[in-house]
Design a protein around this motif. Sequence first.
Motif, PDB file in Angstrom:
ATOM      1  N   ASP A 138       0.839  -1.198   0.000  1.00 49.02           N
ATOM      2  CA  ASP A 138       0.000   0.000   0.000  1.00 49.02           C
ATOM      3  C   ASP A 138       0.875   1.250   0.000  1.00 49.02           C
ATOM      4  N   VAL A 139       1.321   1.635  -1.189  1.00 42.92           N
ATOM      5  CA  VAL A 139       2.202   2.793  -1.297  1.00 42.92           C
ATOM      6  C   VAL A 139       1.412   4.097  -1.354  1.00 42.92           C
ATOM      7  N   GLU A 140       0.132   4.029  -1.765  1.00 43.98           N
ATOM      8  CA  GLU A 140      -0.657   5.254  -1.870  1.00 43.98           C
ATOM      9  C   GLU A 140      -1.002   5.821  -0.500  1.00 43.98           C
ATOM     10  N   LEU A 141      -1.245   4.929   0.452  1.00 45.31           N
ATOM     11  CA  LEU A 141      -1.615   5.364   1.793  1.00 45.31           C
ATOM     12  C   LEU A 141      -1.161   4.300   2.781  1.00 45.31           C
ATOM     13  N   PRO A 227      -6.476  11.561  -1.898  1.00 45.12           N
ATOM     14  CA  PRO A 227      -7.189  10.907  -3.007  1.00 45.12           C
ATOM     15  C   PRO A 227      -7.391  11.817  -4.214  1.00 45.12           C
ATOM     16  N   ASN A 228      -7.020  11.278  -5.391  1.00 42.68           N
ATOM     17  CA  ASN A 228      -7.207  11.949  -6.683  1.00 42.68           C
ATOM     18  C   ASN A 228      -6.382  13.226  -6.821  1.00 42.68           C
ATOM     19  N   THR A 229      -5.319  13.354  -6.026  1.00 45.22           N
ATOM     20  CA  THR A 229      -4.434  14.512  -6.131  1.00 45.22           C
ATOM     21  C   THR A 229      -2.992  14.030  -6.024  1.00 45.22           C
ATOM     22  N   THR A 230      -2.059  14.972  -6.168  1.00 41.54           N
ATOM     23  CA  THR A 230      -0.639  14.656  -5.980  1.00 41.54           C
ATOM     24  C   THR A 230      -0.108  15.257  -4.683  1.00 41.54           C
ATOM     25  N   HIS A 254      -3.362  16.777  11.915  1.00 43.61           N
ATOM     26  CA  HIS A 254      -3.767  16.526  10.536  1.00 43.61           C
ATOM     27  C   HIS A 254      -3.139  17.577   9.640  1.00 43.61           C
ATOM     28  N   ASN A 255      -2.453  17.130   8.605  1.00 45.47           N
ATOM     29  CA  ASN A 255      -1.710  18.070   7.782  1.00 45.47           C
ATOM     30  C   ASN A 255      -1.754  17.653   6.323  1.00 45.47           C
ATOM     31  N   ILE A 256      -1.997  18.613   5.429  1.00 45.05           N
ATOM     32  CA  ILE A 256      -1.940  18.377   3.986  1.00 45.05           C
ATOM     33  C   ILE A 256      -0.949  19.367   3.405  1.00 45.05           C
ATOM     34  N   SER A 257       0.039  18.870   2.696  1.00 41.12           N
ATOM     35  CA  SER A 257       1.026  19.760   2.097  1.00 41.12           C
ATOM     36  C   SER A 257       1.088  19.515   0.601  1.00 41.12           C
ATOM     37  N   ILE A 258       1.266  20.556  -0.169  1.00 44.30           N
ATOM     38  CA  ILE A 258       1.310  20.453  -1.624  1.00 44.30           C
ATOM     39  C   ILE A 258       2.732  20.179  -2.073  1.00 44.30           C
ATOM     40  N   VAL A 259       2.877  19.198  -2.975  1.00 45.53           N
ATOM     41  CA  VAL A 259       4.203  18.856  -3.493  1.00 45.53           C
ATOM     42  C   VAL A 259       4.641  19.900  -4.505  1.00 45.53           C
TER      43      VAL A 259
END
Length: 259
Positions: A138-141, A227-230, A254-259
Amino acid sequence: MGMISTEFYWTFLCFFMMLFTLPILLHIHWLYDDHEKNFYSSLVILLYYLPTYFAIKVKDRKKLLPTAEWFVRHRYMLAGAMIALNILMIVNSVIRLVGLWENVSVSISLFSQNIVVTCMLVIVIMYIPISIFFHCADVELRFSHLKSTKLSKKQWLVLFGFHTLLAALYATLFLFDGSSLGKEELVLNFRLVRCFCQVLNILSIPMSYQAILLWNSDNLRFKGKYPNTTRNWTGLMKKNPDGTWEIDQSPEDHNISIV
């Protein structure tokens, strides 16, 4: 659990999956007659690899993402499957031997038991490689334990006490003189089973350890792609009182960072 120990556990599982086939194959090959062994040996190989192949295809086609629920279930079930495999190999050998020694009527009465044991053995052989695949692929998550999750002293005692008890029970097989079985293949199978059960019992300790860690876990850390993003996606999952898992929405967790 830290990244180093996680990677080590994945490596251990991959090596185990590759080496696991041979003892099972020999067990089936030596247990059955010449006109049956080739068929059953080939069947074991198919049962071991084909379900995993189809599981990979279904996962990729439907773009299924791993969930915390399945992360937990696979670790519980893998620990149980390892113990079940040991017991089923012994029971399968005993039923086969009794069927050869006793008269026809007794052999017929054992037929239904043999079917049940065989079906259970088939399920275990199919499930173990599938579970290991979902452990490591499970490399995606990816989910992991928190470093703060530990086993209590009582749980350590239960873990090693349980596997020590199993080792003692399997050791009783060495009290039996395998040469009295007569047929060379049956003697080889008996020697294989009593040694492999001990090895498998030792190798299953990390699986049992992982299962107990999850039992103690109220939170899981996850890392992957949103999901559905990079975008990178990291955070915590928390366990609800009903046993389900959900994302912990606390800003610090909880953290979301843009590549």
